[in-house]
Design a protein around this motif. Structure first.
Motif, mmCIF file in Angstrom:
data_model
loop_
_atom_site.group_PDB
_atom_site.id
_atom_site.type_symbol
_atom_site.label_atom_id
_atom_site.label_comp_id
_atom_site.label_asym_id
_atom_site.label_seq_id
_atom_site.Cartn_x
_atom_site.Cartn_y
_atom_site.Cartn_z
ATOM 1 N N ARG A 109 -29.382 -23.095 2.238
ATOM 2 C CA ARG A 109 -29.265 -24.178 1.247
ATOM 3 C C ARG A 109 -29.608 -25.525 1.891
ATOM 4 N NH1 ARG A 109 -25.098 -27.515 -0.986
ATOM 5 N NH2 ARG A 109 -25.443 -27.865 -3.217
ATOM 6 N N LYS A 110 -29.132 -25.727 3.101
ATOM 7 C CA LYS A 110 -29.444 -26.965 3.817
ATOM 8 C C LYS A 110 -30.938 -27.062 4.103
ATOM 9 C CE LYS A 110 -24.927 -27.418 6.073
ATOM 10 N NZ LYS A 110 -24.191 -27.367 7.375
ATOM 11 N N GLU B 213 -25.326 -20.899 3.250
ATOM 12 C CA GLU B 213 -25.158 -22.347 3.324
ATOM 13 C C GLU B 213 -26.240 -22.966 4.205
ATOM 14 O OE1 GLU B 213 -23.973 -26.095 2.606
ATOM 15 O OE2 GLU B 213 -23.327 -24.260 1.556
ATOM 16 N N ARG C 1 -22.133 -25.578 -11.713
ATOM 17 C CA ARG C 1 -21.250 -26.018 -10.626
ATOM 18 C C ARG C 1 -19.785 -25.791 -10.988
ATOM 19 N NH1 ARG C 1 -22.695 -29.544 -6.475
ATOM 20 N NH2 ARG C 1 -20.624 -30.494 -6.680
ATOM 21 N N ASN D 30 -28.790 -30.152 -4.118
ATOM 22 C CA ASN D 30 -27.611 -30.995 -4.277
ATOM 23 C C ASN D 30 -27.771 -31.873 -5.524
ATOM 24 O OD1 ASN D 30 -29.168 -33.321 -3.581
ATOM 25 N ND2 ASN D 30 -28.809 -32.941 -1.398
ATOM 26 N N ARG D 31 -26.740 -32.596 -5.875
ATOM 27 C CA ARG D 31 -26.741 -33.365 -7.127
ATOM 28 C C ARG D 31 -27.899 -34.370 -7.177
ATOM 29 N NH1 ARG D 31 -20.647 -33.499 -7.552
ATOM 30 N NH2 ARG D 31 -20.148 -32.582 -9.570
ATOM 31 N N ASN E 279 -32.734 -28.041 0.821
ATOM 32 C CA ASN E 279 -32.534 -29.451 0.479
ATOM 33 C C ASN E 279 -33.294 -30.371 1.435
ATOM 34 O OD1 ASN E 279 -30.343 -30.112 -1.771
ATOM 35 N ND2 ASN E 279 -29.744 -28.199 -0.795
#
Length: 284
Positions: free
Chosen positions: A266-267, A263, A253, A221-222, A270
């Motif tokens: 991805r979680k 997804e 992005r 994430n950012r 992170n």
């Protein structure tokens, strides 16, 4: 335990013989090696045939040259080699590079630790490069991470994580996903693998654009991308390097480039990076 070794190779006529010779010298003989000739324009195919013609443990797959995309190109070739084999007939799946030299006991040691440690999912040695006539630790990563050129997966862990991803950052994504599934990643520091580097090349220096894309395709994430960019900027001692990395990340992005992870994965990535950040930087 039986090994399946996949080696992607593109224009490696000079280096590949060292890799294949070192495999032939292994004390552990129960392996099959598939060399994937990824559209080579030199004598790589001729080199491979010298082994496939005289040793039934060596096979080859010939591809048209795939597009040069960091990370994804080599995994694409790996997968094409994997498709030719019945994974269920092997116990250990290896992704090796075509420019490394293994010690004679490499496969034997890998076999032993997998048999003695049922929770080990990913194992490998350390990479060493030649410097001023000596072989020294490459130092391009921490000593607890199995590098891309020497990956050895327990078959069950490889299948459970649905194989490796065809993307930049694949060789970190695999370790994170395996850890989340309860498997351990283990580096055997006594196993020194020689990496044949181009003279004068420094693989530790990457352009800012590379890092931006890497953090994006890793799924960060950012906030975590900014933290990672800051770390690289500190290494290079350049504030502008940070902003160039973030610019590259944001460009990915805006283009909504496709991620090769779900997804949920991805979680997971992170969450793992955040936990690592808390341990190392915030001491939480």
């Amino acid at each position: 335990m039986r090994f399946l070794i996949i080696i992607p190779a593109h224009n490696e006529e000079n280096n590949l013989p060292f890799t294949l010779d070192s495999l032939q010298r292994q004390s552990c003989k129960d392996f099959k090696t598939v060399v994937v000739n990824d559209g080579s324009t030199d004598r790589t195919a001729e080199v491979i045939s010298k082994y496939t013609n005289h040793d039934i443990r060596f096979e080859t797959v010939n591809l048209q040259k795939s597009l040069h995309q960091p990370g994804s190109k080599v995994v694409h070739a790996f997968k094409k080699g994997l498709e030719t084999q019945d994974v269920n007939t092997f116990d250990i799946i290896c992704k090796f590079d075509s420019d490394v030299i293994f010690p004679e006991n490499y496969l034997e040691k890998i076999d032993k630790v997998f048999r003695n440690n049922p929770d080990y999912g990913l194992v490998g040695g350390l990479l060493y490069v030649e410097k001023n006539g000596d072989w020294v630790y490459e130092g391009n990563s921490n000593k607890h991470h199995v590098r891309g050129p020497v990956k050895a997966y327990r078959k069950e862990s490889f299948v459970q994580m649905n194989g490796i991803r065809e993307t930049l950052g694949w060789d970190n994504i695999d370790a994170i996903l395996l850890q989340n599934l309860g498997w351990k990643e283990v580096v055997l520091s006594e196993l020194h693998v020689r990496l044949i580097k181009v003279k004068g090349a420094d693989y530790t220096i990457k352009p800012a654009e590379y890092y931006g894309k890497y953090f994006y395709f890793l799924g960060l994430n950012r906030f975590l991308a900014c933290v990672a960019a800051g770390k690289e900027a500190m290494k290079s001692k350049s504030g502008s390097f940070f902003f160039k990395i973030i610019s590259s990340y944001e460009n990915c992005r805006r283009q909504k480039l496709e991620l090769k992870i779900s997804e949920n994965e991805r979680k997971i990535i992170n969450r793992q990076r955040w936990e690592m950040l808390k341990r190392k930087w915030l001491k939480m």
